[in-house]
Design an enzyme around this catalytic site. Structure first.
Site, PDB file in Angstrom:
ATOM      1  N   TYR A  63     -14.661 -13.900  -4.567  1.00  0.00           N
ATOM      2  CA  TYR A  63     -13.508 -14.706  -4.946  1.00  0.00           C
ATOM      3  C   TYR A  63     -13.785 -16.190  -4.752  1.00  0.00           C
ATOM      4  CZ  TYR A  63     -12.275 -15.421  -0.011  1.00  0.00           C
ATOM      5  OH  TYR A  63     -12.295 -15.788   1.314  1.00  0.00           O
ATOM      6  N   CYS A  64     -12.963 -17.009  -5.412  1.00  0.00           N
ATOM      7  CA  CYS A  64     -13.043 -18.468  -5.286  1.00  0.00           C
ATOM      8  C   CYS A  64     -11.610 -18.996  -5.266  1.00  0.00           C
ATOM      9  CB  CYS A  64     -13.878 -19.064  -6.414  1.00  0.00           C
ATOM     10  SG  CYS A  64     -13.229 -18.729  -8.067  1.00  0.00           S
ATOM     11  N   THR A  65     -11.352 -20.131  -5.889  1.00  0.00           N
ATOM     12  CA  THR A  65      -9.995 -20.671  -5.909  1.00  0.00           C
ATOM     13  C   THR A  65      -9.189 -20.136  -7.081  1.00  0.00           C
ATOM     14  OG1 THR A  65     -10.756 -22.697  -4.828  1.00  0.00           O
ATOM     15  CG2 THR A  65      -8.612 -22.798  -5.911  1.00  0.00           C
ATOM     16  N   GLY A  89     -11.517 -12.760  -8.507  1.00  0.00           N
ATOM     17  CA  GLY A  89     -10.822 -13.904  -9.087  1.00  0.00           C
ATOM     18  C   GLY A  89     -10.512 -14.966  -8.053  1.00  0.00           C
ATOM     19  N   ILE A  91      -8.288 -17.012  -5.029  1.00  0.00           N
ATOM     20  CA  ILE A  91      -7.452 -16.815  -3.847  1.00  0.00           C
ATOM     21  C   ILE A  91      -6.006 -17.219  -4.156  1.00  0.00           C
ATOM     22  CG2 ILE A  91      -7.874 -19.072  -2.786  1.00  0.00           C
ATOM     23  CD1 ILE A  91      -8.070 -17.567  -0.058  1.00  0.00           C
TER      24      ILE A  91
END
Length: 102
Positions: A63-65, A89, A91
């Site tokens: 996951y990332c932002t 996907g 956060i």
């Protein structure tokens, strides 16, 4: 392969052995992250993954932002031979518990 937050949370709650991989910057990671996640910024995923992700058959939820970096990182890990990589996907779309701090 993509995974929705609801499915990821259900699998985590069942106690499955899953690596939560945050591919943002260290600053973003310290500000807000999923509990028990590890950090490998996307820029260094190809060189840092082999040392931190030693089991290429482990389930890895990336996951990332917002989902852009996680998609890139998931593709790179798959090309490196990791077999169970899931793009979680961003956060921003995670409605469950998060933690912060170093």
């Amino acid at each position: 392969m993509e995974i929705k937050p609801e499915e990821a949370k259900a699998r985590l709650d069942k106690g499955e052995k899953i690596i939560l991989l945050d591919v943002r910057t260290e600053e973003e990671y310290n500000e807000k992250r999923l509990p028990n996640s590890i950090l490998i910024p996307v820029e260094g995923i190809d060189k840092d993954a082999p040392a931190k992700l030693t089991d290429k058959n482990a389930a890895v939820f990336v996951y990332c932002t917002t989902g852009g970096k996680s998609a890139i990182a998931a593709e790179v890990l798959t090309l490196m031979g990791y077999t169970k990589v899931y793009d979680l996907g961003g956060i921003e779309d995670w409605p469950y518990e998060t933690v912060n701090g170093k």
